[in-house]
Design an enzyme around this catalytic site. Sequence first.
Site, PDB file in Angstrom:
ATOM      1  N   GLU A  57      31.359  -3.706 -26.989  1.00 44.49           N
ATOM      2  CA  GLU A  57      30.874  -3.446 -25.620  1.00 44.49           C
ATOM      3  C   GLU A  57      31.465  -4.478 -24.649  1.00 44.49           C
ATOM      4  O   GLU A  57      31.924  -4.126 -23.554  1.00 44.49           O
ATOM      5  CB  GLU A  57      29.338  -3.499 -25.570  1.00 44.49           C
ATOM      6  CG  GLU A  57      28.654  -2.435 -26.416  1.00 44.49           C
ATOM      7  CD  GLU A  57      28.332  -2.919 -27.825  1.00 44.49           C
ATOM      8  OE1 GLU A  57      29.122  -3.749 -28.372  1.00 44.49           O
ATOM      9  OE2 GLU A  57      27.325  -2.470 -28.397  1.00 44.49           O
ATOM     10  N   SER A 172      47.492   4.979 -68.402  1.00 45.53           N
ATOM     11  CA  SER A 172      46.860   5.666 -67.276  1.00 45.53           C
ATOM     12  C   SER A 172      47.820   5.805 -66.101  1.00 45.53           C
ATOM     13  O   SER A 172      47.432   6.241 -65.028  1.00 45.53           O
ATOM     14  CB  SER A 172      45.606   4.914 -66.844  1.00 45.53           C
ATOM     15  OG  SER A 172      45.941   3.624 -66.409  1.00 45.53           O
ATOM     16  N   GLU A 299      35.266  -0.486 -59.220  1.00 46.77           N
ATOM     17  CA  GLU A 299      36.409   0.332 -59.678  1.00 46.77           C
ATOM     18  C   GLU A 299      36.421   0.556 -61.182  1.00 46.77           C
ATOM     19  O   GLU A 299      37.259   1.298 -61.685  1.00 46.77           O
ATOM     20  CB  GLU A 299      37.718  -0.343 -59.250  1.00 46.77           C
ATOM     21  CG  GLU A 299      37.942  -0.326 -57.751  1.00 46.77           C
ATOM     22  CD  GLU A 299      39.431  -0.442 -57.376  1.00 46.77           C
ATOM     23  OE1 GLU A 299      40.292  -0.430 -58.256  1.00 46.77           O
ATOM     24  OE2 GLU A 299      39.704  -0.547 -56.163  1.00 46.77           O
TER      25      GLU A 299
END
Lengths: 368, 368
Positions: A57, A172, A299
């Site tokens: 603001e 992976s 994670e």
Amino acid sequence: MQIIKNDNFFMNLAINVARRNKGMTGANPSVGCVIVSRDKTIISIANTGIGGSPHAEKKALEGIEIKTGTVLYTTLEPCVHKGKNPPCVDEIINSGVKKVVIACLDKNPLVRGKGIKKLENSGIKVIKGILEKDAEDFYDEFFKRINSNIPGINIKIASSADGKTALKNGKSKWITNKLSRNYGHKLRLFNDGIMVGINTVLKDNPSLTCRLSGLNKFSPSRLVMDTNLRFPINCNLAKTAKNIETIIFTSKNSSVRKINLLKNKGIEIIKIPTTKSGLSLISALKFLGKREFNSILIEGGNKLIASAINSPQLNKVYWFSSEKIIGEEGKPSIGKLNITNLENSPNLFLHNMINLDNNYLKIYKAKN
Amino acid sequence: MQIIKNDNFFMNLAINVARRNKGMTGANPSVGCVIVSRDKTIISIANTGIGGSPHAEKKALEGIEIKTGTVLYTTLEPCVHKGKNPPCVDEIINSGVKKVVIACLDKNPLVRGKGIKKLENSGIKVIKGILEKDAEDFYDEFFKRINSNIPGINIKIASSADGKTALKNGKSKWITNKLSRNYGHKLRLFNDGIMVGINTVLKDNPSLTCRLSGLNKFSPSRLVMDTNLRFPINCNLAKTAKNIETIIFTSKNSSVRKINLLKNKGIEIIKIPTTKSGLSLISALKFLGKREFNSILIEGGNKLIASAINSPQLNKVYWFSSEKIIGEEGKPSIGKLNITNLENSPNLFLHNMINLDNNYLKIYKAKN
């Protein structure tokens, strides 16, 4: 298409401006502010500054002339208390703005409604609740933390179509595509801390940084749950611990010698209680709450995710999945939950789904 | 919105008309036919009749007057051979139609292109390849069967968000919602046979019928893979075997006494070879191909799905998933695949995704 310049339009802009600095404003939430003249011309736009100052603001009001009919839109109820920054409510009152539109109230019980009251007592017209749900969703972790002193948590999972995060042999790379992995880095940016279990450190030797170009300096603190302090003293996290905050939570019995070795690397070691399923997640979160962490991204591994998924602090599960199929012997996304009845499945709903170049990100949100 | 009445528009209509009778036309494919006058008015619409007769083109041509400029749209190259029905090519030539638009060629090597040639030799203008991919996708299982005498196979999976099909204690009612389950019944309608492993019969005592109102009579044949003939003589499948074709595939050593007991219930018993991972799926499929099954839907268990997912006969995987989370100890969707490298993951791509009241149906298609 004609743009309809109503309150929703300007508030939507303010929320998007706030999103720009998400993850870069420290303990303060990222606020968006848009100032609009009587003829619906946007005369100023700002968000909370990097690190949390100045407030949106104040920034938006700087150097502009307030005329009759000017409206100020802000995503969060303006603050009334003097912290690192002067109270925004006073800035607004002094500016001469006579109408303020607010998306959502600050849920901090010490603030809630007081900002609006002070504005109204100064003769300012206040409209609240414009795109309220979007704003509340945006500030969800922050509200959790200021209400309970415990950060909100998010979970990230990247899996095959059948929910596996690695082959049996541990491979992976890569189950999900580049766009998914980049989005994963964005999640690191958005959260104040990123938490993994020690097995993830041992298996992947991760850096846990945000590797989006130019955003590395906003990498979150790295948090490791490590009951027996098996943390390797030469892993990637240890090597970078002097530059990026790194905290290991461990049990009371961990070796003093190892603790000192790791402290010399710049790593902070915090002893917390254990439960029958390992280190107490809630104890770690309480510690992080005192440090003003608003949100933690978990994670892995799948045991840590299993204990996080039923936590009352859970905000969202970000689940990336690809078209690959791994089969039964692959590594499951989520550890044991001991559910004997489907009604006791974690209380989630599908909040959003995003196509990432034919990978899919499903965002589940905890029901409150 | 203005409707653009071009070839795509009319062919899309023809394909949708063909879809209406999918699963109800026996060994024949469901064809859609739309006849349009010179001024683009639709003057006739038809699809292949229930059980496979009459053919769509014949039905569409019946009782209409062919004027100059009339165009016939058909989803599949018209047949030239006289089977149960007279050749459609002759019907079209005799009707006086001078322009035919075809979505895709009949891939049967005995037919391919001959229908078009005969039409062209009679002075008819033929346009082919309009919405070809959509039509080829629609006839995928049929083309597989007529090319190889082996039916195409589809897989249905209904799982939690983490890819589990049941709790550890076996409970699976209900992981997915009503709309998903209804869609599952539609898949039964669309396929000629539905195949499960014996463990699914023992655990769930299923009926394996299409339970959509009014469509029960189109329930597919039920096919069970049962090496040691453990099939319970009073299970739901046995009870209904006199009304709905039921075939058990078993090994050469199964008990003659049990075989006779089951035959008396109206069940057909077919002995097929075994491989090291159980009954030979390809042997069962070859048998079904001789019986003119175009498509088989495999619903479980996860071992059978694992052997189907790498089959060259695989067409699509229909994967329903909900927001529920079950955890590591739940039952995996897909059995062991022995993948040691992610590049050897089954070769699928995401073909379509459908929101079913916040469950999701992902349709994966095998890459050819």
